[in-house]
Design a protein around this motif. Structure first.
Motif, short mmCIF file in Angstrom:
data_model
loop_
_atom_site.label_atom_id
_atom_site.label_comp_id
_atom_site.label_asym_id
_atom_site.label_seq_id
_atom_site.Cartn_x
_atom_site.Cartn_y
_atom_site.Cartn_z
N HIS A 4 0.79 -1.36 -0.03
CA HIS A 4 0.11 -0.04 0.02
C HIS A 4 0.68 1.34 -0.06
N MET A 5 2.16 1.17 0.03
CA MET A 5 3.12 2.13 0.16
C MET A 5 3.72 2.63 -1.44
N ASN A 6 4.35 3.65 -1.56
CA ASN A 6 4.73 3.98 -2.79
C ASN A 6 6.26 3.63 -2.60
N LEU A 7 7.17 3.65 -3.37
CA LEU A 7 8.77 3.27 -3.09
C LEU A 7 9.30 3.89 -2.26
N TYR A 8 9.04 5.53 -2.40
CA TYR A 8 9.47 6.47 -1.30
C TYR A 8 9.45 5.95 0.05
N ASP A 9 8.12 5.85 0.46
CA ASP A 9 7.62 5.38 1.79
C ASP A 9 8.23 4.00 2.01
N ASN A 10 8.22 3.06 1.21
CA ASN A 10 9.08 1.89 1.41
C ASN A 10 10.12 1.68 2.24
N MET A 11 11.12 2.79 1.34
CA MET A 11 12.78 2.93 1.67
C MET A 11 12.53 3.93 3.06
N ALA A 12 11.57 4.78 3.09
CA ALA A 12 11.83 5.59 4.28
C ALA A 12 11.20 4.90 5.63
N PHE A 13 10.42 4.00 5.51
CA PHE A 13 9.58 3.44 6.83
C PHE A 13 10.32 3.32 7.94
N GLY A 14 11.53 2.51 7.71
CA GLY A 14 12.52 2.35 8.91
C GLY A 14 13.07 3.45 9.64
N LEU A 15 13.50 4.38 8.80
CA LEU A 15 13.87 5.53 9.25
C LEU A 15 12.69 6.42 10.06
N LYS A 16 11.63 6.44 9.34
CA LYS A 16 10.63 7.15 10.30
C LYS A 16 10.38 6.43 11.65
N LEU A 17 10.32 5.13 11.73
CA LEU A 17 10.19 4.27 13.08
C LEU A 17 11.24 4.82 13.73
N ALA A 18 12.34 5.01 13.50
CA ALA A 18 13.74 5.43 14.36
C ALA A 18 13.63 6.79 14.63
N LYS A 19 12.49 7.58 14.04
CA LYS A 19 12.55 9.20 14.29
C LYS A 19 13.44 10.06 13.93
N VAL A 20 14.11 9.42 12.65
CA VAL A 20 15.15 9.95 12.11
C VAL A 20 14.47 11.40 11.55
N PRO A 21 15.04 12.74 11.70
CA PRO A 21 14.48 14.04 10.96
C PRO A 21 14.36 13.74 9.62
N LYS A 22 13.11 14.47 9.26
CA LYS A 22 12.58 14.29 7.83
C LYS A 22 13.43 14.72 6.67
N HIS A 23 14.48 15.72 6.97
CA HIS A 23 15.16 16.17 5.96
C HIS A 23 16.32 15.26 5.77
N GLU A 24 16.76 14.44 7.01
CA GLU A 24 17.59 13.27 6.78
C GLU A 24 16.98 11.96 5.83
N ILE A 25 15.77 11.83 6.20
CA ILE A 25 15.17 10.82 5.56
C ILE A 25 15.13 11.00 4.14
N ASP A 26 14.84 12.11 3.91
CA ASP A 26 14.64 12.53 2.35
C ASP A 26 15.88 12.53 1.61
N GLY A 27 17.12 12.73 2.28
CA GLY A 27 18.40 12.77 1.57
C GLY A 27 18.57 11.41 1.43
N ALA A 28 18.59 10.53 2.41
CA ALA A 28 18.91 9.11 2.39
C ALA A 28 18.16 8.28 1.16
N VAL A 29 16.94 8.67 1.36
CA VAL A 29 16.00 7.94 0.41
C VAL A 29 16.31 8.40 -1.09
N ARG A 30 16.55 9.55 -1.35
CA ARG A 30 17.10 10.23 -2.73
C ARG A 30 18.38 9.55 -3.23
N ASN A 31 19.28 9.52 -2.12
CA ASN A 31 20.66 9.14 -2.37
C ASN A 31 20.55 7.79 -2.67
#
Length: 372
Positions: A89-116
């Motif tokens: 039910h998630m797009n690719l971005y959210d699939n890749m970001a999900f673990g970082l979101k659970l770890a409460k990583v800041p949003k801008h760091e998540i975005d940079g990590a996923v796009r890299n």
């Protein structure tokens, strides 16, 4: 990055032993491949490194730290399985970001990590899509991307290409090699496919029945197998084996007699063998030639597979349940071989292997010529 050190690592389920005191050093930044037949313990060994299996003996260190009792999430590892295990039910971005979101990583760091990670894997244009809209290879890239964003010290891959078709597997092998070159992170990769092992690994661990048979570079295992098991497992098509008896042996060569009375010379160190010893002679299909002055076997072609650039001829020989597999270039007349053709097969002395009654290799004096 980190090294991984296993000292006497054992795993048992009750009275059933799966791993038998494994000693292994995986170097910092190395691409190490575990290979072996089904049931050899390669996936169990990987899962002990991940912490998904509790070891029942020995010590496991990652980056110099003892991790026997450390939970998987705290070991600095990321694992990619045979199953992609993506959230549908998630797009690719959210699939890749999900673990970082659970770890409460800041949003801008998540975005940079996923796009890299997406850029490294060439899927940045797919981030808005859902898994059902992707090919198998693209889904596997997402699973790898999900591991990359965690920036682990060690990547673990458990047969990640086994669900893909043959052509895509070849492409993904190339992608894995590029990924390792770019990330320079320690990677441990499990496969039953020895071609994958040979093309990807810095070093290969060959496992059988929960024990390490040999560790070495792909070329070391190909040219200098320690025993019959490794010799038969590494190489495609697999090595031919013939029963032989030692006629005479020295530190530089050995003369052996085959089932039909033919004698062959092998450039091996046979100083620890005695005349009359029962041996196994090995020769790889790609080292057999047609015609020569010495080391000739006489046979008749039973079946031919012509693949254009390569021709395989299958030639019966006394004492063998299966015919000899011979691999020739598909030109110089070899493409015209037919069933029933009589052949004189030349087995170059420097290309032959000998194994004693316990399956241990007698050391060869020189590497074979690898050209066809």
């Amino acid at each position: 990055m980190a090294d991984v050190l296993l000292s006497g690592v054992a795993k048992a389920y009750g009275e059933t032993k799966i791993l038998h005191g494994v000693d292994l050093e995986i170097r910092d930044g190395e691409f190490m491949v575990f290979v072996g037949p089904s049931g050899c313990g390669k996936s169990t060994l990987l899962r002990t490194i991940a912490g998904l299996e509790e070891i029942t003996g020995g010590e496991l260190r990652i980056g110099g730290v003892l991790v026997n009792d450390v939970p998987p999430a705290e070991r600095g590892i990321a694992m990619v399985f045979q199953s992609y295990a993506l959230y549908p039910h998630m797009n690719l971005y959210d699939n890749m970001a999900f673990g970082l979101k659970l770890a409460k990583v800041p949003k801008h760091e998540i975005d940079g990590a996923v796009r890299n990670a997406a850029k490294i894997l060439h899927i940045e244009h797919l981030l808005d899509r859902k898994p059902k809209d992707l090919s198998g290879g693209q889904r596997q890239r997402v699973a790898i991307g999900r591991a990359i964003v965690r920036k682990p010290e060690v990547f673990l891959f458990d047969e990640p290409l086994s669900n893909l078709d043959a052509a895509l597997r070849v492409r993904m092998r190339y992608e894995f090699a590029k990924l390792h070159e770019e990330l320079k992170t320690t990677m441990v990769y499990v496969t039953h496919d020895q071609v994958e092992a040979m093309t990807l690994a810095d070093r290969i661990v060959v496992l059988s029945a929960g024990r390490i048979e040999q560790v070495g570079t792909p070329l070391e295992l190909y040219e200098h197998p320690d025993n019959l098991f490794v010799a038969g497992f590494i190489g495609s098509p697999k090595m031919n084996f013939l029963a032989a008896e030692l006629v005479r042996g020295s530190a530089s060569d050995a003369e052996v007699r085959l089932a039909d009375g033919s004698t062959l010379l092998a450039r091996v160190d046979a100083s620890r063998a005695s005349p009359g010893d029962q041996l196994t002679l090995g020769v790889r299909p790609e080292h057999i030639r047609i015609g020569g002055d010495i080391n000739l076997l006489h046979s008749t072609v039973a079946f031919v597979e012509s693949l254009g650039g390569t021709t395989f001829a299958y030639c019966p020989y006394p004492g063998l349940e299966e015919p000899l597999t011979c691999q020739f270039e598909g030109r110089n007349g070899c493409d015209r071989l037919r069933s029933g053709d009589a052949l004189q097969l030349h087995l170059p002395p420097e290309a032959l292997y000998l194994f004693d009654a316990q399956g241990r290799a007698l050391r060869r004096q020189a590497a074979p010529e690898l050209s066809a």
